[in-house]
Design a protein around this motif. Structure first.
Motif, short mmCIF file in Angstrom:
data_model
loop_
_atom_site.label_atom_id
_atom_site.label_comp_id
_atom_site.label_asym_id
_atom_site.label_seq_id
_atom_site.Cartn_x
_atom_site.Cartn_y
_atom_site.Cartn_z
N SER A 180 40.47 73.32 23.57
CA SER A 180 41.38 73.53 24.69
C SER A 180 40.90 74.65 25.62
N SER A 181 40.27 75.68 25.07
CA SER A 181 39.77 76.77 25.92
C SER A 181 38.71 76.26 26.90
N SER A 182 37.79 75.46 26.38
CA SER A 182 36.75 74.90 27.24
C SER A 182 37.35 73.97 28.29
N LEU A 183 38.36 73.22 27.89
CA LEU A 183 39.00 72.30 28.83
C LEU A 183 39.74 73.06 29.93
N TRP A 184 40.39 74.16 29.58
CA TRP A 184 41.07 74.94 30.62
C TRP A 184 40.06 75.52 31.61
N ILE A 185 38.88 75.89 31.13
CA ILE A 185 37.83 76.38 32.04
C ILE A 185 37.38 75.24 32.96
N ALA A 186 37.20 74.03 32.40
CA ALA A 186 36.80 72.89 33.22
C ALA A 186 37.86 72.57 34.27
N LEU A 187 39.11 72.64 33.87
CA LEU A 187 40.21 72.39 34.81
C LEU A 187 40.24 73.46 35.90
N THR A 188 39.94 74.70 35.52
CA THR A 188 39.90 75.79 36.50
C THR A 188 38.81 75.54 37.54
N VAL A 189 37.65 75.11 37.08
CA VAL A 189 36.53 74.83 38.00
C VAL A 189 36.90 73.69 38.94
N GLY A 190 37.52 72.63 38.39
CA GLY A 190 37.93 71.50 39.24
C GLY A 190 38.95 71.91 40.28
N ALA A 191 39.94 72.70 39.86
CA ALA A 191 40.97 73.16 40.80
C ALA A 191 40.38 74.08 41.86
N LEU A 192 39.45 74.93 41.45
CA LEU A 192 38.82 75.84 42.40
C LEU A 192 38.04 75.08 43.46
#
Length: 390
Positions: A174-186
């Motif tokens: 989940s930590s890695s996924l939240w980082i991926a989601l952050t990059v997508g949102a950014l």
């Protein structure tokens, strides 16, 4: 060469003008994709994984959801005090806050911190939704851009859900996924950033198209009441659908069904905008709410994969449609009042969203299944349809 034939430079100029004309609606749509689709609803897709990893319990997840909706209510109340000239600045601030909240979720934290982050994300979601809407529809005057604007919510849900699905396939935590989601949102926020600004002059373009005739327009308080009940009506599905599918149908990838929820929302904005134009606010809202009620009730009467898919499509295909109808219609009703009607409607919606998860938690704690919550939510939508007739 004939005088009627355009030169290549003239043609490119026309195309550039056409692109520029839709730059603002698309920027506003990307803003909603970030603050709503990612910042708010990505948590729904992450919910089962975080419970599975032991990062949070179902109870903590419900409290986090309620905190998010409480933040949404608080953000809507804050938005009532934001003047239209500041809408662009506050939209940008909401984008920054949403991205930072997702990044913070990548760090393992205590339940209290998790709940607090969801609270802040809710504030950002409401401010972003209200301010992006006010900026595009009122400040810029692009009422014809409403379907594009609200399609951003479904786009964000679908994209974030598929990012999570891909992450699950690679067995990312989940930590890695939240980082991926952050990059997508950014990335989406950066595309939206530059066009989201206050116009250099105070003159704005006239609204394109015409909405419902006055006899079909809802009054301010009918809009607030029906919109609040709509918030209660859809939220059980929007909060728990992947978790319900994961428990009832473990062989079905709940994230793909959740992505269908978001994908259904994208064309629905254009569909319900057209229905609104043709039938007026009252009838369009009634049709929308009744179809939504059917979608919410489906998993309560049938636990098959088809029922869950049908629920995702019907609720996904109507809940943003409610916004597409109600928010532009508010400009008619707002002439007779002295407060920010869009913000008041958003606050009412927020109250409904707080009540929904708390109701579900209370009922399940006393031995009831989610069926009871879905039945009550469906009844709330039907009651909202009745209010639209008053």
């Amino acid at each position: 060469m004939s005088s009627s034939t355009q030169s290549p430079s003239a043609t490119s100029g026309v195309l550039a003008t056409a692109r520029g004309a839709w730059q603002e609606p698309f920027a506003a749509a990307l803003s909603l994709a970030v603050v709503m689709g990612f910042g708010r609803f990505a948590f729904t897709g992450m919910y089962p994984l975080m419970v599975q990893e032991g990062i949070m319990s179902v109870s903590t997840g419900s409290l986090s959801a309620s905190a998010n909706y409480a933040g949404y209510l608080a953000g809507a109340l804050i938005a009532t005090k934001i003047p239209p000239r500041a809408a662009s600045s506050w939209t940008r601030a909401a984008l920054v806050a949403s991205v930072l909240c997702m990044l913070a979720l990548a760090v393992s934290a205590s339940p209290a911190v998790l709940i607090a982050l969801r609270l802040v994300a809710g504030v950002a979601s409401a401010i972003g939704l209200v301010c992006a809407s006010v900026w595009l529809l009122n400040v810029i005057g692009r009422h014809d851009g409403a379907p594009v604007l609200f399609a951003g919510v479904g786009t964000g849900i679908a994209v974030s859900a598929e990012l999570i699905a891909v992450g699950n396939m690679t067995r990312a935590g989940s930590s890695s996924l939240w980082i991926a989601l952050t990059v997508g949102a950014l990335a989406l926020a950066l595309f939206a950033w530059r066009p989201i600004r206050h116009p250099e002059t105070e003159s704005v373009r006239p609204a394109a198209g015409s909405l419902a005739q006055p006899q079909h327009v809802l009054g301010a308080w009918s809009l607030v009441a029906s919109y609040g009940l709509a918030g209660l009506g859809y939220i059980i599905t929007a909060t728990y659908l992947p978790l319900l599918i994961h428990g009832a149908l473990p062989d079905v990838n709940s994230l793909h069904v959740w992505a269908m929820f978001g994908l259904a929302a994208v064309p629905s904005c254009f569909l319900w905008h057209a229905v609104h134009e043709r039938l007026g606010t009252r009838r369009a809202m009634q049709w929308n709410l009744v179809v939504q009620a059917i979608g919410v009730a489906l998993p309560a009467v049938d636990h098959s994969a088809a029922a869950y898919v049908g629920s995702a499509i019907l609720v996904g295909g109507t809940f943003v449609g409610t916004v597409t109808i109600a928010v532009p219609a508010a400009r008619h009703a707002a002439r007779a009042i002295r407060f920010n009607l869009v913000a008041a409607m958003t606050a009412s919606y927020g109250v409904g969203q707080i009540v929904g998860p708390l109701m579900a938690s209370a009922l399940t704690a006393h031995g009831s299944s989610f069926n009871s919550s879905m039945e009550i939510a469906s009844a709330a939508l039907l009651f909202a349809a009745v209010i639209c007739q008053i």
